[in-house]
Each structure stands twice: as C-alpha cells, then as structure tokens.
Design a protein around this motif. Structure first.
Motif, PDB file in Angstrom:
ATOM      1  N   GLY A   1      10.572  31.923   5.732  1.00  0.00           N
ATOM      2  CA  GLY A   1      11.220  30.775   5.130  1.00  0.00           C
ATOM      3  C   GLY A   1      10.929  29.511   5.918  1.00  0.00           C
ATOM      4  N   TYR A   2      10.748  28.435   5.202  1.00  0.00           N
ATOM      5  CA  TYR A   2      10.443  27.112   5.749  1.00  0.00           C
ATOM      6  C   TYR A   2       9.096  27.058   6.476  1.00  0.00           C
ATOM      7  CZ  TYR A   2      15.039  25.666   4.235  1.00  0.00           C
ATOM      8  OH  TYR A   2      16.126  25.382   3.453  1.00  0.00           O
ATOM      9  N   ALA A   3       8.345  28.165   6.440  1.00  0.00           N
ATOM     10  CA  ALA A   3       7.011  28.118   7.043  1.00  0.00           C
ATOM     11  C   ALA A   3       6.089  27.269   6.169  1.00  0.00           C
ATOM     12  CB  ALA A   3       6.450  29.534   7.185  1.00  0.00           C
ATOM     13  N   ALA A   4       6.317  27.310   4.843  1.00  0.00           N
ATOM     14  CA  ALA A   4       5.507  26.476   3.955  1.00  0.00           C
ATOM     15  C   ALA A   4       5.807  25.001   4.192  1.00  0.00           C
ATOM     16  CB  ALA A   4       5.782  26.851   2.501  1.00  0.00           C
ATOM     17  N   LEU A   5       7.068  24.702   4.441  1.00  0.00           N
ATOM     18  CA  LEU A   5       7.428  23.307   4.708  1.00  0.00           C
ATOM     19  C   LEU A   5       6.775  22.823   5.998  1.00  0.00           C
ATOM     20  CD1 LEU A   5       9.085  20.829   3.883  1.00  0.00           C
ATOM     21  CD2 LEU A   5      11.008  21.751   5.181  1.00  0.00           C
ATOM     22  N   GLU A   6       6.837  23.664   7.018  1.00  0.00           N
ATOM     23  CA  GLU A   6       6.137  23.357   8.276  1.00  0.00           C
ATOM     24  C   GLU A   6       4.680  23.026   8.011  1.00  0.00           C
ATOM     25  OE1 GLU A   6       8.100  26.869  10.762  1.00  0.00           O
ATOM     26  OE2 GLU A   6       6.028  26.440  11.341  1.00  0.00           O
ATOM     27  N   LYS A   7       4.085  23.914   7.208  1.00  0.00           N
ATOM     28  CA  LYS A   7       2.652  23.786   6.935  1.00  0.00           C
ATOM     29  C   LYS A   7       2.344  22.450   6.250  1.00  0.00           C
ATOM     30  CE  LYS A   7      -1.092  26.381   4.674  1.00  0.00           C
ATOM     31  NZ  LYS A   7      -1.374  27.577   3.869  1.00  0.00           N
ATOM     32  N   VAL A   8       3.124  22.094   5.240  1.00  0.00           N
ATOM     33  CA  VAL A   8       2.779  20.858   4.521  1.00  0.00           C
ATOM     34  C   VAL A   8       3.018  19.629   5.391  1.00  0.00           C
ATOM     35  CG1 VAL A   8       3.221  21.853   2.241  1.00  0.00           C
ATOM     36  CG2 VAL A   8       5.004  20.521   3.333  1.00  0.00           C
ATOM     37  N   ILE A   9       4.094  19.651   6.167  1.00  0.00           N
ATOM     38  CA  ILE A   9       4.398  18.444   6.949  1.00  0.00           C
ATOM     39  C   ILE A   9       3.367  18.230   8.059  1.00  0.00           C
ATOM     40  CG2 ILE A   9       6.058  17.392   8.537  1.00  0.00           C
ATOM     41  CD1 ILE A   9       8.290  18.496   6.871  1.00  0.00           C
ATOM     42  N   PHE A  10       2.973  19.321   8.683  1.00  0.00           N
ATOM     43  CA  PHE A  10       2.122  19.136   9.861  1.00  0.00           C
ATOM     44  C   PHE A  10       0.636  19.401   9.617  1.00  0.00           C
ATOM     45  CE2 PHE A  10       6.416  19.907  11.445  1.00  0.00           C
ATOM     46  CZ  PHE A  10       6.601  18.731  12.163  1.00  0.00           C
ATOM     47  N   LYS A  11       0.335  20.073   8.514  1.00  0.00           N
ATOM     48  CA  LYS A  11      -1.082  20.425   8.348  1.00  0.00           C
ATOM     49  C   LYS A  11      -1.691  19.985   7.029  1.00  0.00           C
ATOM     50  CE  LYS A  11      -0.907  24.320  11.475  1.00  0.00           C
ATOM     51  NZ  LYS A  11      -0.343  25.662  11.508  1.00  0.00           N
ATOM     52  N   MET A  12      -0.879  19.414   6.147  1.00  0.00           N
ATOM     53  CA  MET A  12      -1.438  19.098   4.832  1.00  0.00           C
ATOM     54  C   MET A  12      -1.129  17.660   4.449  1.00  0.00           C
ATOM     55  SD  MET A  12      -0.428  22.583   2.745  1.00  0.00           S
ATOM     56  CE  MET A  12      -1.483  22.483   1.308  1.00  0.00           C
ATOM     57  N   THR A  13      -1.979  17.091   3.606  1.00  0.00           N
ATOM     58  CA  THR A  13      -1.700  15.784   3.023  1.00  0.00           C
ATOM     59  C   THR A  13      -1.108  16.020   1.644  1.00  0.00           C
ATOM     60  OG1 THR A  13      -3.811  15.639   1.882  1.00  0.00           O
ATOM     61  CG2 THR A  13      -3.758  14.845   4.167  1.00  0.00           C
ATOM     62  N   PRO A  14      -0.465  14.996   1.099  1.00  0.00           N
ATOM     63  CA  PRO A  14       0.036  15.155  -0.271  1.00  0.00           C
ATOM     64  C   PRO A  14      -1.060  15.626  -1.224  1.00  0.00           C
ATOM     65  CG  PRO A  14       1.003  13.213   0.683  1.00  0.00           C
ATOM     66  CD  PRO A  14       0.013  13.733   1.695  1.00  0.00           C
ATOM     67  N   ASP A  15      -2.261  15.097  -1.079  1.00  0.00           N
ATOM     68  CA  ASP A  15      -3.336  15.529  -1.972  1.00  0.00           C
ATOM     69  C   ASP A  15      -3.671  17.007  -1.781  1.00  0.00           C
ATOM     70  OD1 ASP A  15      -3.827  13.235  -3.467  1.00  0.00           O
ATOM     71  OD2 ASP A  15      -4.871  12.311  -1.776  1.00  0.00           O
ATOM     72  N   ASP A  16      -3.643  17.449  -0.523  1.00  0.00           N
ATOM     73  CA  ASP A  16      -3.891  18.877  -0.259  1.00  0.00           C
ATOM     74  C   ASP A  16      -2.890  19.738  -1.013  1.00  0.00           C
ATOM     75  OD1 ASP A  16      -5.866  18.262   1.521  1.00  0.00           O
ATOM     76  OD2 ASP A  16      -4.578  18.402   3.307  1.00  0.00           O
ATOM     77  N   ILE A  17      -1.634  19.296  -0.949  1.00  0.00           N
ATOM     78  CA  ILE A  17      -0.569  20.094  -1.563  1.00  0.00           C
ATOM     79  C   ILE A  17      -0.799  20.193  -3.065  1.00  0.00           C
ATOM     80  CG2 ILE A  17       1.915  20.240  -2.006  1.00  0.00           C
ATOM     81  CD1 ILE A  17       2.256  18.515   0.572  1.00  0.00           C
ATOM     82  N   ILE A  18      -1.064  19.044  -3.667  1.00  0.00           N
ATOM     83  CA  ILE A  18      -1.238  19.047  -5.121  1.00  0.00           C
ATOM     84  C   ILE A  18      -2.480  19.856  -5.502  1.00  0.00           C
ATOM     85  CG2 ILE A  18      -1.789  17.538  -7.078  1.00  0.00           C
ATOM     86  CD1 ILE A  18       0.292  15.582  -5.884  1.00  0.00           C
TER      87      ILE A  18
END
Lengths: 135, 595, 582
Positions: free
Chosen positions: B137-154
């Motif tokens: 849990g919250y590992a995905a949130l960690e990942k997006v905040i520290f390793k991804m850009t909004p474009d990556d996420i989309i």
C-alpha cells in the motif's frame, strides 16, 4: 503516530513480511490468526457475534497465542459470516456460516486439535496477486 | 498434531446429488484401510463452485484439484495420491484443455476469479493502515511522486487500457489527460461512490474492505492532473464504508500520505467526503457535480464535460470506486501487466455482485472475457434448487437480459452492449423458470421511474407511461398495440433523454421484448403468466385426487378462502383467495396447484 | 469574431464559434423545434425535442446544448428524428390538458404550435394530468401546475436572470413540479412579481392575473369616470400583438384604442415620468450638494423595490422616495385632475396599461398608495391584457388614427419616454440634475455612456466639474455586484463607489417586462429600445423640466419639487419584508 518517510514505509513493509513469515513458521507468540469478515454483509449475518464468541472461546481455553481481527468482505455472501483461520503448519482455511456454535467448534477442533471442521470449509476464491506477485 | 494432508470433499448441493457423500465415506474407509487416517483428514466442505464438473475434491496443502470424481475413484485417490504421492492425472482439472481457466503471466489457475480490485478485501484489516502498507500500500504513490512525471503516469494508465467501471467504459487515461491539459489553478478529483443499482454492492464492499486503495488512487490522479483536492461522493446509506473511509483518511493524514507535503514532497492533496441522499440519478456524473455544489441533483447537458468544466466549473476527474481501486496496481505492476488481463476490447477484471436464483451468491471478480456460464456455474454453483436457468440480468436498471443461448459469450463492454444489455456497474441477477420476465422488467423500470429526477420529458413522462403499460400487462389488461407503443416510447427515451438514466431505462423492456416476446404475448393474448407469478393472472386450485382433507391449508389461509370437512377434499373460493401461496407451501401432498 | 466551419444537412456554413447548433441552424433558416430553450437562458436541455444527429454517429444530441465546433456535421431533420420528436411531443401532450380553446395561450402556445406542426391527431398514450391546485396567492401571477410541462424556463429565469429563487423544482420523477420551496405559496415566497416567469412560459402554466373583466365592468358603469394611462414601454411593444414590427411607436393608436374601449380620459404615464424626474433629480441634487445618503437608487420599478425590501433592507435610506410614475399619475388624477374637472374622485376609476405584472402588486403595496384619500390606482392591465381587449372588442388597431393624450397631465418630454428602457431613468434624471445644478441644459442631452444592453454599465458624467459616478443594472441578478460594492465601501468607511444607481428588474428594462408580448429576445429588446430612443429623439422637448405641462402643474398645484404637497402625493416610504413569510 507521526508523518512517515520513505524509509519508514520500507521498514513497515519489511517488518510486516517478517511477521508473516514468523506466523507461518509458528515462531511468534501470537501465531494463530482468526480474521473475521466484517463488511456490511458479514455484520448483517452476525459476524459481530461470531467475533465475540471467538474471543470468549479463546479465553475459555486460555489460548493467548491467537489474535482475532477484522477484515472486509471475502465475497462469499451466501455463507456469511466468513472467517479465515491461520494456524502454523496448516493450510489457511476460509470458513463460512460461522455462527457461535461453529466458532466454538473452530476453536476446539481446528485450533486445539488441528482438525478442520466439517461442512464449514470453503474455497479461497482467487490467488493473491500481492503476496505472489502474479503467482 | 497437524495432519499431513487434508482432502476437501465438496459438500455443495450439486456435488451431494452426485454422490459426494458416498465419495466422502469411501475416502474415509480407504484412509482407515490404508492406515493413514491419522495423517490425512477427510473434510466435507461447503460448495466450491464448479458444480457442473462435480463432485470436486481438493487436496491440501498441494492444492491438487480433482473434478468429476466418482465414488469408485476414492480408493485410487487414497492409495495413489495420499499414500504414494502420485497425482491421479485422469481426474485432474485440465487447465490446458479448458478455455475457462484464468491465465496470468503464463500461469494457469483453476480458480475462475482473479482479484485485482478486491486484492485486499477480506485480507487486511481495513481500519489498520499498516496492514495496507505491508501489502504494498502507498508504494504506488511513492513511485509516482518520486519516480514519475504526470505524463509518465497517464502513459502508464493509457498502456493499461483501463476503462471506467461505472458502466460507460470511457478510457480512464483520456479523462485524466483532458483535465491535466486544462490550464487552471484549481482542479478536482472525485470518487463516485454513489452506488445505487438494485442488487449491486461492489463499491460498498471495496470501500469497506480496502479504503486506502481509493485514497491512494485519488492522490495519484491528483498528482497526475495537478489537483490538490478530492471529493468522495458516497451514499449516506453506507455508514460502515463512510466510517472506514474516515478512519483511513485520518490515518493517512497522520502518516503524511494525505494532506500537505505528502511524503515530504512539494505535493499536497486532501480529500473530503460528501454524502449523497441516495438519489440514484446522482450517480450520473453531471448530477453528482450539481449535488456536490449543493444544488438539486439534476443532470446537466454535456459538453462541457466534467474533465474540462466540473465541480464549480473547474476541471474535474470523476471515476467510480472500482476504477480507482485498479490504479495503484497498474502503477506498481505496470500498464502492460494489466493489459494482458482481459479481452481486446476490455482489459483487466470486473467485479460482479452475483445475486438472484443462484446457489452461491456473492461478490466475484473475474478477468474480462470470462463467460457468463463460468460465472454462473463454475463460480456461482448454478441455479438454486435445481431450477431451470432462464436469463441473467446485467447492468441493473440500465441493462437487459441475456438468455441461455448467449451464456458462452465472453463478457466485455462490447459484447454485452451487442446483446442489448450493458456492463453497468456490475450487478448480475440470475433468473430461473419461476421468474416472470414481465414482472421482473416492471421491477427494473419501476426503479428507474422512481429514481428519475424529472428534468427531461422523455424520461419523466416516458418512463411512467411505460411502467403503467407493463402494469396493465401483468394484470391481464394489455393490448397487442402495447408492444409497439413500448418500443416507440423506449426508442424515444433512448435517443432523447438527457442522461444515462433515461437513455438506458427502457433497456430492460426493449431487451425482454426482443428475447421473450412470447411471454409478453402469453400475458396479453392468453391472459396467462407462464411463470405463475403475476397474481392477477393465476388462480390456486386443489387436486381432488391428492387432497386427503388434512385441513392444513384451511387453517393457514389468511382469508379463510379454503373450505372442506376433515378427510374431505377441500376447495378454494376464488373470490376470497388473495393468491398468497401459503396453502401451496403447507400442503404436504402436492395437492395445491397454480393455473 | 471567431468563426467555425460546419455542415448542416450537408450544406457548409460558417458561424460564430460561440453558437450552439440551434443558433447555427437558425442562421441557415432551419428551425429545430424545441420547448425549453430560450435565448435569454443557458440551455437547460430538458424537453428532448431539439435532438439532432451528428454525422457518422447513431447518438442524438440536443441542439440547444451542443456548441458548434470546427468540421462538425449535423443532421437536423430525417425520418428517425421526426419519429423521435413526434413521440416526445405526444408524451408531453399526454400530461398536458387539451383544453386549448379555454386557455390563455390559445394561439400563442408553443406546445400547441408544435402539435399542429407535427400533425398530431390522436393521443396514443395514457393521459395523466397532475392534480395540483392553482396558486393564486399573488395579485400579479397565477401558477397553473396542471398545464406545466416542466421545461424549466420559469425556474431558470427566476434563479439565473432574476436571482430570486422563488420558483424551484420540487419532487422528482413524474411528480416533479415547479413551485416555491417547502410547499409555500408564491406570495409567501421571495417572489418579486416581476412576471418574467410568465413571459417565458411556453404554455399556459404561468399567467398574469387577468383583470380585463374589471376593466370592462368599469367602462360599462355609467357612474364611473374611467381614466387610463399608458406606460412608456407599452407603446413600442403593443404593435407586436397586431403583426407590427417590434419597436413600432404606437402611442397615438393606443390612446385611440383606449377611447374606443370606453375610457373617458386618456393620459400618459410619460407625463408622470417627467414629474418623477423633477422630484427624483431634485432629491439627488440635494443629496449630492448638501450631503445626504449616497448613492441614490432609483425606485420606479416595483419588482426592484420588493426585492430591495427583502434582500437589501440596509439600502432603504438610499432609495429615492419618489413614487413610480404610475403612482404619481394616479395620485394626480384623483386630486388635481378631479379638482380641475369637478369630478368626485370616488367616481374616478383609474387604469394603468403597463408592461409589468409587479405593477398589479404595487397599487396596494402600502398606505402611501392611497395618498389621494382613495386608492390612487384602481387597476393595472398588462400590455398583453390590453391587446386581448382590443381584439375582443373588434377594434382594428392597425387602422386606428393617431390621437393625442388629454391635457393637463398628458404631455411628455423625450426624457419621460426613456423610462421604459434600461438606462433611461438615469439619462432623464441626469438631464434635469444637470440643469438644476448649472441652470442650463446639457450641450448634448444624449448620455451615451450609460446606454446599451450590458447587464451592468458604469459611467461618469461631468456636471460642470463635478464628476458624478453612475451605475445602471438590469436583470435582477446583476444588481448584487453593484450593491455589494456599495456595502463593501460602507463597511470600510470609504466614499461610496457611485452617486446614483438605476435598477430595473427585467433585462432591457420595462420594454421587456413580465407583461409584454411573448417571445421577447434580445433582438426584440433592441428594437423596442430603439423605438423609445427614437420617440425621445423626435420629441421637441427633451428634458422633463422643459415639459410645459410639468411647469404649469408646479405653478398651479404642486408649488415646487419636494414641496409639502409633493411629499404627500408623490413620495413614499419603504419597509423591511421577510424573504419567506412563514
């Protein structure tokens, strides 16, 4: 509780996994888990009463190595209340239609004698994608 | 101490009727005869599903799954498998032959279910954030905040091909990117938890069992789209879900996973719960927006779409609970992993609430592309009381019926729509021969009519007119022209209603007229209800050659409509009979029948 | 203006980018039928009749709520659309009484027209009428829920244009109705009686209280001396009822028609408008030069005064105490006119022809409306009611001669006629205020800075060195912006942001009042306003203080503006009124 750092979260996960392994190997003090499905459906079917019965029955047998906890709906609405029982050395089992009587039998047979209780065992619905990472 | 093996013998009704009990007895005898009764426990269980292939046996802990077992196989299972440790291959469930098993990452599972959305439901304590965190849990949130850009996420969501689970199936990434691309300081993320279909409780169970997954997903979307505020719009009738959400929100705020500077980053996001008053139409996203804003929950015309102009005219991403619950998994395991589940048209899994005349009702999650037959028979255990399957209703009041001929259709958005029904949010109601299709249709339409907001005339007037026609038909007062009229009104509602509620409300009628026209005609032309449920069209009678005059029926009849001396044949006065059916229930001699 | 290229029924057309499909089709002279859309309002998208198809899509969309976009292809008419529309119309008809012959909207009903256009000859569906009693609680408007088709125009007007929220959607499903919240009657609700709901209703569900019979009783009563007056806005709109272009000035014909109907004396509210200006401008000049509560706010619109008394009670000291022209005319009729002509005022029956439904409420709004010792005004008829009377009495309006009003209280200046449109009262008052301060007339009496149709207009007028800051608002919902500025300044102890504010409740002013002919749009508003400006421009006398009859009446009767007699007859007071009575 305070705000967590990335490091804290990592630690939490590691500790959790360690604890799970301990439960599996039976080397922790609270090594028996009774997890009661307490969604609206379970509660409506009497899961609250089963929960209390488990605690009372464990007390009656002076079993202090078992923890009774709650979880959400397991999906087996036709046999609520449902309970998962994890005992070291035994496959973890999902019991259905766990009324007070069944709860007492689960403690006396499954936990004390490690015999599964007839007519209340149900199949686990699916593989766990988190634990097994796809398998 | 513990047994070496446990042999689980399915004790469900279906398997029992196929001599499961005999198998159980034979296994017991064989285990004693082979001197392993101290090492192996033979356990009789509840229904395992798979009733068509029953009796089934499962051996633990190795999870061997035997199907179509006969009493004579017991001996072999004991001597070969449990004594010598060799599987009885001819009885194994053949995953390679079956098209109906689940294949993920090249591995087969005999279980028909695959739990992505419900991964934590029934596993973790929803009121303990630590248990969620331990299960990634919250590992995905960690990942997006520290390793991804909004474009990556989309891009990841786009790769996953996730489509909205609220019913319409709009690509989730597209909604997000619309909102992301609008140049506005204030944007919102909304979770639509206004689940209202009769017989549907998928979202409630998800929120009750895994509230953090929704919070995490919304926060991820906030990060991707540039929103700092979210709303969960939830029915006030879901107190447990609301309470668990509140606990979850408190805990994640304390942990710094929600609120200002999440995980020490610059990103802030918080969520507020908005309670709906249980109006079904508020599940329609524009009506939901109006309700969040404090206005009367009535749909608004689109465009503008909420993704561009939503809550208080600000860009707003609205997804339903089930859609949200998929998001953290997609981020963690990758869009590609997700896109391998399902069909070309629809990726991932779908949660259904299986109810009605089914043995094993419950919440099931299956990969898209699973057939109705698998859900109904392999998971649901088939029709209750050995009755004949008649139809399955999907999509709730917006959907239609699917008949026996289409049981092998792989379920996805496209295939259900092609059959005149729809995916909907996931209610799946099974009907058997005792269900009158006209009466069931009237029930669904009645629901839509009650829940119509009254704004647009096709839905407001058309719905009630249709309902009244159906009501007449169930009373034997239908006319042949009614079928044409209902189709006319239904078409007008479909095309000219403002929102999804009105556009889909006639679906139950249109689809049942298509598949069950004969049953309508029986009501209209013959004044007969073939299922024997429309009270105005049936009458109760007592068979003279079966009645022994025990007086049981006469004593129970609430209107004293049954007369007759003890030991004499009784009769029912049709003038007094209210068709409650008690006489039929209490008669031990099958002397009461319906005509 | 930005444009886009679209195709309608295969024909390419270029239309402004902010058009909806309905407007775009209109530009190609294609009418897409509808019942709930009104150009004054954002699309509500309720009726479901204006559905059209997009090329290559089986779905139908609502033309009213679909903005045009580059390259879009629209099909407005085909057999399927026809069938769907017809079914929807039939459904609506199944919940609507078919007593067209006895309905006030017979001949002007939009639903009736659609039924005729679609050749509806029978009712295929079960008839289901809502059995809800009429709401006749206000003197101005009657709600007849049985006829309501829930198009939502009235509620939209009441909420969005007027900011009143007296009408709301109540109930749901087929029990939905439009009514004040919490089962209140209209009179107990925030309703300001502006009647915009009735002017926008496509059917006969909201109607002005019809009082034509009282008029006929009066003119047929030999004891009664019937005096009539016509409001400025009536003259540029009444012609529409007789197939004339909006904005045609029909002052003389209207006088003539009233006389044919049996009215004994015909006056013009415009005279009293000049009188109002004398009083109101004098009041303003005192506030401006001698110190007094500023800004001064106009008070001639009864819907606005009602709104203010409910929602802006704190502004009571800012209101001009001058009565509306209609009430001044009424007071003068039963005093000065009666005295001059030796008529017992109790035998005078005073009728006003007004563009407004709130005027029906105004005549008894408080005791100041009885200043002559009698009820100053006996009856208000709207433009729509007068049109019906003219038709019913066989008068060929088009061929009537242009007659003159009766003196001594009948002549008017160009300033007086401007009372009928937004910005007009302000312009008229400024012409006279300028003269009162400087002793001379403005070089150019046309005050362009405050003309136009923007909902809020602000400007500055130089009175020989004194910069007078003025603001004009119309459409009740627009007033809050200006009044909040005033409140804000007051709270901060700052100079008021304006010296003089004009407010009219209806968009465009009285020319688009709730009692005017149906189908008012901005286009028609513009034409009516142009008519009034033309009437002003053609006038020899452009300023109220130059009206000879005005000069005479002050000499002969009133003494001077704000005199004791003026105060008694021409001024009023205001009071707090609760928003909800219960």
């Amino acid at each position: 509780m305070a705000k967590k750092t990335l490091e804290d979260l990592k630690k939490l996960r590691e500790q959790g996994r360690k604890k799970r392994d301990l439960v599996k190997s039976g080397t922790t003090s609270k090594n028996i888990q009774i997890i009661v499905g307490m969604g609206t459906c379970g509660i409506a079917a009497g899961a609250g009463k089963s929960f209390d019965t488990f605690i009372a029955e464990l007390d009656a047998h002076n079993l202090d190595n078992a923890a009774v906890t709650q979880t959400g709906c397991m999906g087996l609405c036709y046999v609520e209340p449902t309970v998962e029982v994890i005992v070291p050395g035994m496959p973890s089992v999902i019991y259905g239609e766990v009324d007070g009587e069944a709860a007492r039998r689960i403690v006396r047979e499954h936990i004390l004698k490690q015999r599964m209780v007839n007519n209340h065992v149900f199949d686990r619905p699916a593989v766990d994608i988190i634990q097994d990472g796809g398998k | 101490m513990a047994y070496r093996n446990y042999v689980l013998v399915c004790g469900g009704v279906g398997c029992e009727s196929n001599k499961a009990d005999q198998i159980y007895q034979n296994l017991l005898t064989a285990s004693v005869a082979n001197n392993i009764s101290d090492e192996v426990q033979i356990v009789k269980t509840g229904c395992f599903g798979f009733c068509e292939q029953g009796p089934v046996i499962k051996v633990l802990p190795d999870e061997t799954f035997y199907v179509n077992v006969a009493p004579s196989d017991a001996e072999e299972i004991i001597t070969e498998h449990l004594v010598k440790g060799r599987e009885v291959t001819r009885l194994l469930y053949d995953t390679s032959q079956s098209t109906r098993n689940v294949k993920i990452d090249g591995l087969d599972y005999y279980q028909k279910q695959f739990r992505v959305v419900l991964r934590n439901c029934g596993v973790i304590d929803p009121e303990n954030i630590d248990e969620y965190i331990v299960r990634d849990g919250y590992a995905a949130l960690e990942k997006v905040i520290f390793k991804m850009t909004p474009d990556d996420i989309i891009r990841e969501i786009k790769t996953s091909e996730l489509r909205g689970r609220g019913g319409a199936g709009f690509p989730t990434w597209l909604k997000w990117s619309f909102t992301k691309d609008v140049n506005e300081a204030q944007k919102y993320i909304v979770c639509n938890a206004d689940e209202g279909d009769p017989g549907a409780y998928m979202d409630r169970s998800t929120l009750e069992g895994d509230p953090h997954s929704i919070l995490e997903a919304m926060t991820i979307a906030g990060f991707a789209c540039g929103a700092d505020k979210g709303f969960i719009y939830i029915r006030a009738e879901y107190p447990l879900a609301i309470n668990r959400l509140k606990i979850a929100m408190d805990q994640s705020r304390e942990y710094g996973l929600l609120g200002e500077n999440i995980l020490g980053s610059d990103f802030s996001f918080d969520i507020e719960i908005r309670l709906g008053a249980g109006a079904f139409v508020c599940g329609e996203e524009t009506a939901l927006l109006a309700s969040i804003e404090g206005e009367r929950g009535m749909p608004r015309p689109r465009p503008p779409f909420p993704a561009v102009k939503g809550v208080w005219d600000k860009p707003t991403v609205i997804n339903n609970v089930e859609t949200w619950a998929n998001v953290p998994v997609i981020i963690l395991k990758g869009g590609e992993w997700f896109s391998k589940i399902g069909t070309a048209d629809s990726k991932g899994t779908k949660v259904f609430a299986l109810t009605g005349r089914i043995r094993n009702s419950g919440l099931v999650e299956v990969p898209m592309g699973t057939t109705l037959r698998e859900i109904i028979y392999d998971i649901g255990g088939g029709i209750a009381d050995n009755k004949e399957f008649k139809a399955v209703q999907t999509g709730g009041p917006s959907g239609g019926v699917i008949t026996k001929d289409f049981l092998d259709t792989p379920i996805d958005y496209g295939s259900l729509t092609a059959l005149g029904s729809m995916m909907g949010s996931g209610g799946m109601i099974i009907m058997d021969e005792d269900d009158c299709i006209v009466d069931v249709t009237k029930f669904y339409l009645g629901f839509s009519v009650e829940e119509s907001c009254g704004k647009c005339s096709p839905c407001r007037i058309g719905g009630r007119t249709l309902y009244n026609i159906l009501d007449r038909i169930t009373k034997g007062e239908g006319e042949l022209a009614d079928l044409r009229k209902m189709q006319e009104i239904g078409e007008a509602m479909k095309k000219a209603s403002l929102c999804g509620l009105g556009q889909t409300a006639p679906n139950p009628i249109l689809s049942t007229i298509k598949y069950f026209e004969k049953e309508y005609l029986a009501h209209i032309k013959d004044g007969r209800c073939p299922a024997g449920t429309c009270k105005d069209l049936i009458s109760y009678h007592i068979l003279a050659d079966k009645c022994i005059g025990c007086t049981a029926c006469a004593r129970k009849c609430p209107t004293a409509a049954i007369s007759g001396e003890r030991r004499q044949v009784h009769r029912i006065d049709p003038e007094l009979c209210i068709k409650c059916g008690v006489c039929m229930e209490v008669c031990k001699f099958d002397a009461v029948f319906v005509r | 203006m930005e444009t886009v290229n679209i195709k309608i029924n295969g024909q390419p057309v270029q239309v402004p980018a902010d058009y909806n499909v309905l407007q775009a089709a209109k530009r190609m002279n294609i009418n897409i039928p509808n019942l709930c859309y009104h150009p004054d309002l954002p699309a509500w998208a309720a009726c479901g009749i204006c559905v059209v198809k997009m090329e290559n899509s089986p779905k139908m969309v609502r033309a009213c709520a679909t903005p045009v976009s580059e390259g879009m292809g629209i099909i407005t008419h085909d057999p399927e659309l026809h069938a769907i529309r017809k079914t929807v119309i039939e459904l609506i008809l199944s919940t609507h009484p078919d007593d067209c012959l006895k309905c006030g909207r017979n001949g002007s009903c939009e639903l009736q027209k659609l039924a005729a256009d679609y050749g509806i000859r029978e009712q295929p569906y079960e008839i289901r009428l809502q059995d809800i009693p009429r709401d006749e609680s206000t003197p101005s408007i009657i709600l007849n829920p049985e006829k309501c088709i829930k198009c939502g125009r009235c509620a939209q007007v009441c909420q969005k244009l007027q900011g009143v929220w007296a009408l709301e959607f109540v109930g749901r499903g087929d029990e939905t109705r439009i009514a004040p919240a919490a089962n209140l009657s209209l009179d107990d609700s925030p309703c300001i009686k502006c009647g915009q709901c009735s002017a926008h209703c496509p059917v006969g569900a909201i109607f002005e209280r019809d009082e034509t019979e009282m008029f006929l009783n009066a003119v047929n009563d030999p004891e009664k001396h019937v005096v009539a007056q016509i409001a400025p806005a009536v003259r540029v709109a009444i012609g529409e009822a007789f197939e004339m272009e909006p904005g045609t000035i029909c002052t003389g014909q209207t006088y003539a028609a009233l006389r044919r109907l049996g009215v004994d004396t015909v006056f013009d509210t415009n005279f009293a408008a000049d009188l109002t200006i004398m009083e109101e401008a004098s009041e303003f000049v005192i506030r401006l030069t001698k110190g007094g509560e500023l800004p001064q706010i106009t008070s001639c619109c009864p819907a606005w005064t009602d709104y203010m008394e409910k929602f802006y009670t704190d502004m009571i000291p800012n209101f001009s105490t001058a009565k509306s022209p209609m009430m001044m005319q009424g007071a003068m009729t039963k005093t000065y006119y009666a005295e001059k002509n030796g008529i017992d005022p109790k035998n005078i029956y005073s009728v006003a022809i007004m563009p407004c439904t709130a005027k029906k409420f105004e005549i008894t709004r408080d005791e100041n409306m009885f200043s002559s010792g009698h009820q100053d005004m006996d009856l208000v008829l709207t433009t729509r009611e007068l049109s019906r009377l003219i038709k019913a009495n066989g008068i060929d309006f088009m061929s009537l001669p242009e007659e003159e009003a009766d003196s001594l209280i009948g002549a008017y200046s160009g300033a007086g006629t401007l009372f009928g449109n937004t910005g007009g009262v302000m312009e008229a008052a400024l012409r006279t205020a300028y003269n009162l301060v400087t002793g001379e007339n403005m070089e150019d009496v046309n005050v362009h800075v405050i003309r136009g149709m923007d909902g809020i207009r602000k400007g500055e007028v130089d009175i020989k060195g004194t910069k007078v800051k003025v603001a004009v608002a119309h459409g009740m919902a627009n007033v809050s912006e200006i009044l909040e500025e005033v409140r804000e300044a007051r709270k901060n102890n700052e100079e008021p942001p304006y010296h003089f504010i004009e407010v009219m409740a209806c968009r465009g002013g009285c020319i688009a009042g709730g009692g005017q002919p149906y189908s008012t749009t901005d286009n028609i508003r513009d034409k009516r306003i142009a008519g009034l400006y033309k009437d002003d421009a053609m006038s020899v006398v452009r300023c109220s203080h130059d009206n000879p009859e005005i000069k005479y009446i002050y000499q002969d009767f009133l003494d001077k503006p704000l005199s004791e007699k003026s105060h008694h007859l021409l001024h009023t007071t205001y009071q707090y009124r609760p928003i909800y009575k219960k």
